[in-house]
Design an enzyme around this catalytic site. Structure first.
Site, PDB file in Angstrom:
ATOM      1  N   GLY B 238       0.804  -1.212   0.000  1.00  0.00           N
ATOM      2  CA  GLY B 238       0.000   0.000   0.000  1.00  0.00           C
ATOM      3  C   GLY B 238       0.845   1.274   0.000  1.00  0.00           C
ATOM      4  O   GLY B 238       2.069   1.232   0.208  1.00  0.00           O
ATOM      5  N   HIS B 239       0.178   2.384  -0.162  1.00  0.00           N
ATOM      6  CA  HIS B 239       0.883   3.659  -0.291  1.00  0.00           C
ATOM      7  C   HIS B 239       1.660   4.024   0.973  1.00  0.00           C
ATOM      8  O   HIS B 239       1.207   3.794   2.079  1.00  0.00           O
ATOM      9  CB  HIS B 239      -0.034   4.814  -0.700  1.00  0.00           C
ATOM     10  CG  HIS B 239      -1.308   4.961   0.067  1.00  0.00           C
ATOM     11  ND1 HIS B 239      -2.201   5.952  -0.218  1.00  0.00           N
ATOM     12  CD2 HIS B 239      -1.850   4.244   1.069  1.00  0.00           C
ATOM     13  CE1 HIS B 239      -3.230   5.844   0.573  1.00  0.00           C
ATOM     14  NE2 HIS B 239      -3.049   4.821   1.369  1.00  0.00           N
ATOM     15  N   SER B 240       2.840   4.579   0.751  1.00  0.00           N
ATOM     16  CA  SER B 240       3.673   5.152   1.807  1.00  0.00           C
ATOM     17  C   SER B 240       4.288   4.119   2.736  1.00  0.00           C
ATOM     18  O   SER B 240       4.802   4.465   3.797  1.00  0.00           O
ATOM     19  CB  SER B 240       2.880   6.189   2.639  1.00  0.00           C
ATOM     20  OG  SER B 240       2.267   7.130   1.798  1.00  0.00           O
TER      21      SER B 240
END
Lengths: 341, 341, 341
Positions: B238-240
């Protein structure tokens, strides 16, 4: 198509109805209209028979109906007969042989004349593409791949070097056949040293691979999907696995390396199979279960880790009240042991 | 290759055998033939030593064998030494520099001279492609991407705008690097309002990404996969998120946003990691487990939600008999409380 | 942008600060700098307000701050207001209409003039591509597909025959829309006979599909993803499912066939939904849970199989000590029953 011809094609017999009746399509009982043939396989849909507008119906042996204004085709297996009818009315499109000018085919590849090679497909050196094959746009076939007759490879799929694809296979979009197995040795410095993955993947005849599925090549030798096995979308098959004939592997299931899945095994959705184990013929793992041990033939297994489904059903029923059980146990202890502890 | 040279290349020493012995390939003990070098790492395969036709064998220090007709290379880690030998005998193919005429490269991209850009690959504006890079057919590189030296990107993969790929990375087929993170704000009308995903993905050096894996760009800043981390097929990052050095993430594992995975962490198959948490260095999550809490360094965790593996093993053993436990509890209650309740 | 204009665009009101203040970008409280507007939605970040360098901040109604050197925009929902600001400062790139010469577009397709069709994209016969559409490289659109206005389809994605894509949709890289459903009849010989998958997939307006996701076409009729639903990466949607408006389906979740997911339902990561069931509006399934039964509207469900989250939390808490519970039960039995058994 005349009813009599449909009966012949579906291995069924006319019990009610004129052999000359025209059947024009297939449809479920609830949506069928005049000219359609329908079927009853699951008794829970029996009430729909009273309402259906179908002209004809496939029925299993021994199943009676109350209407005599519907033609009846009697079949050993109404669902199979209906499927055969669907396949007749909704056939795969015919091959219209062409090679699109934007397709890139290595001059050392051997390509039969009656194939469809669509736009921007890429076929590597020393590949062999048999008759009746359909390669859709933006497919990539690496060097040394053979594709058997009447196989279809859908857009975006990749078949890596030296893999072998059988006849009448279907590979859906964006799937990967033959990516490297996930194998590393741990060095003294605790880095991961990649182990060369020198093997390949073999799909035997009549295998279907869903969309966005990944099947890894063997580190040495073969990952082999045997005749008639069907694999759904987003499935992971690790390096050096063997999937035996007519196995059915549902979506998002994953197999680690070197496992052997028996004939007609059903792995339902989101199942996990650890490495180096054997699932016996005709076994079933229910959804979301996982096994790190061999499974005996014919067993139905559930849970993480999996055990017999019958026991798992009892355990999961009790689990819903486990908080309450813990309380009841404390109450018993208090009564029985009092202040002892 | 002479045995003496192989010993040098694999950091091992000749204990038995002529330095001039010719070694021509590698193979497992069971399938090795004359000219092959094999290895013994797992004591359970010791019986195969009596039967093997291998010419030479890597052995760990302290491991004795009964045969003196096999050359012995003594190594600190026989498996690492064998992997080094495999890498020598099965090297990656050499780069044969070419840019296929059907590849589409934006004129503002900078491409080194010694690269392979295969058919129908597309490279966007202001990209930078270093020496020794291999970009296979039908790859798409969006604008502003840099690819470090000797990296291979396999067919069908996509690298989205402004991402950075390090040196000696391998990205397998149909993977996506830099898709938008899954972020929305809920409006008063209960619709989802997309949050711009303005960040990017950075793969540091020596990262390997499996087939059909998706790594989301950060909403702001970076999703970063650090040096030497290895990610398998069908993984979701997922993002980040940050994946630290030498972490190993097995197939079908998924990470929600903003989590930090420590150095050398092993997430085995089908693991789930919730958002905004930290898995400490050297921790392991066993297959199909999931955590929504931080994990301390070095812990082995299992279950949904995950707790210490040692306790989980006891709990799952008891779970198999939970239906029976519930019955036994009722029987005790009847005896102890009688008709009270 | 002046603060007053930003307030108008984000449906907020200036409480502190000059209407003429220049705002140049957005950033979280911890990384914001002069010229940035930030926000506070989660009270746990309140301490960051003392330190932030932001020039302005969105605050929910009723939330006070101690500083008067920051401009304050008061909003009904600070997070939505901030998202609107982000969307203003980081807009989608404008369409720059072009059709790349390597794109292959069937002459029977209808393509609006203000579209981007990137390199090596392939668009089939009788497709209809509306204005403002962006089709990135190496996308494949099969015959008979319609794509609504302002939709973006990212590289490597495939849209199969006769599917319909609404307006303002985003389909991320390497996703597959319209692959065959996984349907077979079992023959007398225990082979799998493929059931033709004659239906299609419809994505209504404002749907977003993540990377490497697979959505199967219906066997008959439609698989339908309704207005505003958002689907993450690596998700499996089986044939003939309906996903209702504004549903949110997180990564690696899988749906078997013919299920109906209600409005605003949230299926979090790695959830499994069996076939032919209904999840009511506003229900939530927590991560890694699975249901084979209908779920009532508004319920929060957990576990495999899923039951109410509140009970599941109690059960999983007890499960951690289940080995110890089994021991305590044996001890009680010994005391109560002695040598009886």
């Amino acid at each position: 198509m005349k009813l009599v011809e449909l009966a012949q094609r579906t291995d069924s017999t006319i019990e009610i109805g004129s052999p000359d009746l025209d059947i024009i399509s297939t449809a479920g009982l609830d949506i069928a209209d005049t000219g359609d043939i329908s079927f009853l396989a699951n008794p829970k849909y029996t009430p729909q028979i009273a309402e259906t507008k179908a002209t004809a119906i496939f029925l299993n042996e021994g199943v009676a109906i109350d209407r005599n204004d519907i033609a009846v085709l009697r079949a050993k297996d109404a669902y199979v007969a209906y499927t055969l009818a669907m396949r007749f009315f909704f056939p795969d499109p015919e091959i219209k042989p062409f090679i699109h000018p934007t397709a890139v085919i290595d001059p050392t590849a051997t390509v039969a004349s009656d194939v469809e090679i669509h736009a921007n497909a890429v076929i590597g050196a020393k590949c062999s593409i048999a008759g009746g094959v359909r390669i859709m746009p933006n497919v990539t076939i690496y060097d040394g791949v053979s594709v058997g007759e009447k196989t279809t490879i859908h857009s975006g799929a990749s078949v890596r070097e030296n893999c072998e694809i059988g006849a009448r296979c279907i590979i859906h979009n964006n799937s990967t056949i033959g990516s490297d197995g996930f194998g590393y040795a741990k060095t003294e410095e605790k880095h991961w040293l990649k182990i060369p993955q020198t093997g390949r993947v073999v799909l035997e005849d009549d295998v279907e691979i869903g969309a966005n599925t990944a099947i890894d090549r063997a580190s040495v030798g073969e990952t082999r999907i045997k005749r008639g096995a069907k694999i759904d979308n987003l499935v992971q098959i690790g390096h050096s696995c063997t999937i035996d004939e007519d196995a059915l592997i549902c979506s998002q299931t994953g197999l680690a390396g070197s496992s052997v899945i028996g004939k007609r095994v059903i792995l339902t959705g989101q199942v996990g199979i650890a490495g180096h184990l054997k699932v016996g013929d005709d076994a079933v793992l229910t959804a979301k279960s996982a096994t790190s041990h061999d499974v005996e033939p014919g067993k139905i297994m559930s849970g993480i880790p999996a055990f017999e489904n019958r026991d798992w059903l009892r355990s999961t029923a009790a689990f819903r009240k486990l908080g309450e059980m813990a309380q009841r146990l404390r109450k018993l202890e208090k009564r029985v042991f009092g202040d002892e502890s």
